[in-house]
Write an enzyme that holds these catalytic residues in place. Structure first.
Site, PDB file in Angstrom:
ATOM      1  N   ASN A 125       0.855  -1.198   0.000  1.00 59.40           N
ATOM      2  CA  ASN A 125       0.000   0.000   0.000  1.00 59.40           C
ATOM      3  C   ASN A 125       0.888   1.244   0.000  1.00 59.40           C
ATOM      4  O   ASN A 125       0.794   2.118   0.855  1.00 59.40           O
ATOM      5  CB  ASN A 125      -0.958   0.001   1.197  1.00 59.40           C
ATOM      6  CG  ASN A 125      -2.050   1.065   1.048  1.00 59.40           C
ATOM      7  OD1 ASN A 125      -2.247   1.901   1.901  1.00 59.40           O
ATOM      8  ND2 ASN A 125      -2.740   1.059  -0.077  1.00 59.40           N
ATOM      9  N   LEU A 126       1.744   1.293  -0.993  1.00 61.33           N
ATOM     10  CA  LEU A 126       2.869   2.233  -0.983  1.00 61.33           C
ATOM     11  C   LEU A 126       2.429   3.664  -1.269  1.00 61.33           C
ATOM     12  O   LEU A 126       1.580   3.909  -2.121  1.00 61.33           O
ATOM     13  CB  LEU A 126       3.910   1.781  -2.011  1.00 61.33           C
ATOM     14  CG  LEU A 126       4.422   0.350  -1.813  1.00 61.33           C
ATOM     15  CD1 LEU A 126       5.409  -0.018  -2.914  1.00 61.33           C
ATOM     16  CD2 LEU A 126       5.050   0.170  -0.445  1.00 61.33           C
ATOM     17  N   HIS A 127       3.032   4.591  -0.541  1.00 66.22           N
ATOM     18  CA  HIS A 127       2.811   6.013  -0.771  1.00 66.22           C
ATOM     19  C   HIS A 127       4.170   6.689  -0.974  1.00 66.22           C
ATOM     20  O   HIS A 127       5.215   6.018  -1.010  1.00 66.22           O
ATOM     21  CB  HIS A 127       2.032   6.622   0.402  1.00 66.22           C
ATOM     22  CG  HIS A 127       2.628   6.334   1.754  1.00 66.22           C
ATOM     23  ND1 HIS A 127       3.873   6.771   2.127  1.00 66.22           N
ATOM     24  CD2 HIS A 127       2.152   5.625   2.817  1.00 66.22           C
ATOM     25  CE1 HIS A 127       4.142   6.366   3.358  1.00 66.22           C
ATOM     26  NE2 HIS A 127       3.105   5.661   3.801  1.00 66.22           N
ATOM     27  N   ALA A 128       4.131   8.032  -1.088  1.00 64.14           N
ATOM     28  CA  ALA A 128       5.355   8.763  -1.423  1.00 64.14           C
ATOM     29  C   ALA A 128       6.447   8.594  -0.373  1.00 64.14           C
ATOM     30  O   ALA A 128       7.631   8.733  -0.679  1.00 64.14           O
ATOM     31  CB  ALA A 128       5.030  10.248  -1.624  1.00 64.14           C
ATOM     32  N   GLY A 142      11.604   4.075   7.576  1.00 69.31           N
ATOM     33  CA  GLY A 142      11.129   5.441   7.756  1.00 69.31           C
ATOM     34  C   GLY A 142      11.149   5.857   9.209  1.00 69.31           C
ATOM     35  O   GLY A 142      10.887   5.056  10.105  1.00 69.31           O
ATOM     36  N   LYS A 143      11.446   7.149   9.437  1.00 64.40           N
ATOM     37  CA  LYS A 143      11.449   7.663  10.812  1.00 64.40           C
ATOM     38  C   LYS A 143      10.042   7.819  11.363  1.00 64.40           C
ATOM     39  O   LYS A 143       9.877   8.041  12.553  1.00 64.40           O
ATOM     40  CB  LYS A 143      12.160   9.022  10.863  1.00 64.40           C
ATOM     41  CG  LYS A 143      13.674   8.936  10.769  1.00 64.40           C
ATOM     42  CD  LYS A 143      14.274  10.307  11.099  1.00 64.40           C
ATOM     43  CE  LYS A 143      15.787  10.286  10.940  1.00 64.40           C
ATOM     44  NZ  LYS A 143      16.368  11.621  11.214  1.00 64.40           N
ATOM     45  N   ASP A 156       7.856   5.596  11.845  1.00 59.96           N
ATOM     46  CA  ASP A 156       7.767   4.541  12.869  1.00 59.96           C
ATOM     47  C   ASP A 156       9.056   4.594  13.684  1.00 59.96           C
ATOM     48  O   ASP A 156       9.932   3.744  13.538  1.00 59.96           O
ATOM     49  CB  ASP A 156       7.555   3.184  12.192  1.00 59.96           C
ATOM     50  CG  ASP A 156       6.227   3.134  11.449  1.00 59.96           C
ATOM     51  OD1 ASP A 156       5.179   3.242  12.102  1.00 59.96           O
ATOM     52  OD2 ASP A 156       6.244   3.016  10.215  1.00 59.96           O
ATOM     53  N   HIS A 205       7.204   5.725   1.188  1.00 62.23           N
ATOM     54  CA  HIS A 205       7.941   4.519   0.786  1.00 62.23           C
ATOM     55  C   HIS A 205       8.833   4.797  -0.432  1.00 62.23           C
ATOM     56  O   HIS A 205       9.987   4.360  -0.482  1.00 62.23           O
ATOM     57  CB  HIS A 205       6.957   3.399   0.404  1.00 62.23           C
ATOM     58  CG  HIS A 205       6.062   2.935   1.507  1.00 62.23           C
ATOM     59  ND1 HIS A 205       4.733   3.279   1.586  1.00 62.23           N
ATOM     60  CD2 HIS A 205       6.297   2.130   2.577  1.00 62.23           C
ATOM     61  CE1 HIS A 205       4.179   2.703   2.652  1.00 62.23           C
ATOM     62  NE2 HIS A 205       5.106   2.012   3.272  1.00 62.23           N
ATOM     63  N   LEU A 232       2.493  10.946   5.817  1.00 61.96           N
ATOM     64  CA  LEU A 232       1.896   9.935   4.940  1.00 61.96           C
ATOM     65  C   LEU A 232       1.908   8.588   5.647  1.00 61.96           C
ATOM     66  O   LEU A 232       2.870   8.225   6.313  1.00 61.96           O
ATOM     67  CB  LEU A 232       2.666   9.858   3.619  1.00 61.96           C
ATOM     68  CG  LEU A 232       2.691  11.127   2.773  1.00 61.96           C
ATOM     69  CD1 LEU A 232       3.197  10.804   1.365  1.00 61.96           C
ATOM     70  CD2 LEU A 232       1.315  11.792   2.692  1.00 61.96           C
TER      71      LEU A 232
END
Lengths: 274, 274
Positions: A28-31, A143-144, A146, A33, A180
């Protein structure tokens, strides 16, 4: 872009590929990722992504079953971002039998998000170690957004002597500041309009600390009250040390403000470094 | 034979070495260890041994401090056995900080030896994973004398998707049948003369089952009484399934007889496959 679901096929595809950089995802990738995929390119010769919705890290009352799965769209985005190899195992590929050997993180797994998601970081640590053992990367990006997850993985990697560089990627935000997240798709229009309040409050806490406020507990209580009076149900707002997410001994060490709160049935998390 | 204590030096020494075969030990080497080293040669291009007395797998009342350390003699034996590289980390090399991330094995860790050594198999699994991550071998050998340990490592390796073949080496015995063990050195002359009774009883249980006896619990009780009446203090004698050390459903599946008993202050273990 090559796509493999079987571990043996993946390993064969990654032989003699130079320095391998790995970006694990749940799809479910967004910008956010895609930004990690693009940063990955600078760290090695071959960029490997994975898509796997990991049952182990979901609690019994969480959204494992309804977690959005958008495989074809994800593949298109990864290919466009220049990813070389996608590892997309089925549950039977990665968990051919019940997972009985697990990585147990220390007490940090039971604070902040871990307090509200018992077993979550055990599930994260276990699947990430297993994915690392499948891909055997030289570096991996997380990603930071999380933040606690990144800290658990960074510390696990160091403590288990894995020869992998762990790199944190900055959070990507919508124009109004909302971080996001795959879970943003659960929000109604009204909730989506309300959602940026979380990041605004984190910024106000940072500004207050930079302006000299030292009572971090007071700031946490104030932001929690602000959220809850606007209809949120807040799990925590917490000012912590970046290194280990312990309570700050002062405001001089590098700090991070973390928050988790629910809008309707959707749980949003965010954080900001100071 | 190269000797390295630092993880980074070891990794540099193992680059472009072909297929790596690894034999971890706690030192105080005897012919059982050396047999593993010699078997290792057939499984790859480079044989790596390690010597590390792992504090994590010793209980608070166990023999960590007095465990025999014979480093120079061990090095001579390993070199004579054709070992290419010895990894001999200090505690500061392998545990530069308290080990907080651990591998948690399933309930099997709490039966048989695990019942009498709480936390032992967690400590074993954690250090072996860490050593695996340092050496990154293609294959690793472990003696069958520590049967439950071999099973834990075999299952951990499979469940964590480590790309390592786990090979069990047959137990090496003295002429009178006593399994070679670093702890045999603790025995007085009188205890040493008594010690082979353990293996004789395991053989008698095997012979009884092969002759048609199906009441394995009766055999366990009989052997325990035999030992204890000869002055031993027995932790367990157990007939189990080879695959998972569960209680046998019948005597047709591959079985193993395992025992642990104390002669004076020395705890001896042994086992025999049927």
């Amino acid at each position: 872009m090559q796509i493999h679901s079987a571990i043996a096929d993946l390993r064969a595809a990654l032989k003699n590929r130079g320095r391998i950089v790995f970006v694990p995802t749940m799809g479910n990738l967004h910008a956010g990722h895609i930004s990690l995929m693009e940063q990955a390119r600078a760290h090695g010769d071959t960029v490997v992504a994975s898509i796997f919705v990991n049952r182990l890290q979901f609690g019994p009352n969480e959204d494992f079953d309804k977690y959005p799965r958008t495989f074809q769209a994800d593949c298109d985005k990864l290919a466009a971002a220049g990813v070389d190899v996608l590892f997309a195992p089925t549950e039977a590929d990665l968990y051919p039998e019940p997972q009985e050997y697990v990585v147990e993180p220390p007490a940090i797994q039971n604070v902040l998000d871990g307090e509200f998601r018992p077993g979550h970081f055990r599930g994260v640590a276990t699947v990430v170690l297993k994915l690392f053992n499948c891909v055997q990367p030289d570096a991996a990006l997380f990603g930071k957004k999380d933040y606690q997850q990144l800290m658990v993985i960074r510390n696990m990697t160091r403590q288990l002597a894995l020869p992998i560089a762990i790199i944190g990627g900055e959070t990507v935000r919508a124009a109004d500041g909302l971080a996001l997240s795959s879970r943003n798709g659960y929000l109604s229009d009204a909730e989506r309009a309300e959602a940026p309040r979380l990041y605004r409050l984190l910024n106000e806490i940072r500004a207050a600390i930079r302006a000299g406020e030292t009572d971090t507990v007071k700031l946490e209580k104030w932001a929690t009250a602000e959220l809850d009076s606007a209809g949120w149900k807040t799990d925590y707002v917490a000012v912590r040390q970046q290194s280990d997410l312990a309570m700050p001994k002062g405001v001089d060490a590098p700090l991070v403000v973390l928050a988790a709160s629910r809008l309707g049935t959707t749980r949003l998390i965010d954080n900001i470094e100071i």
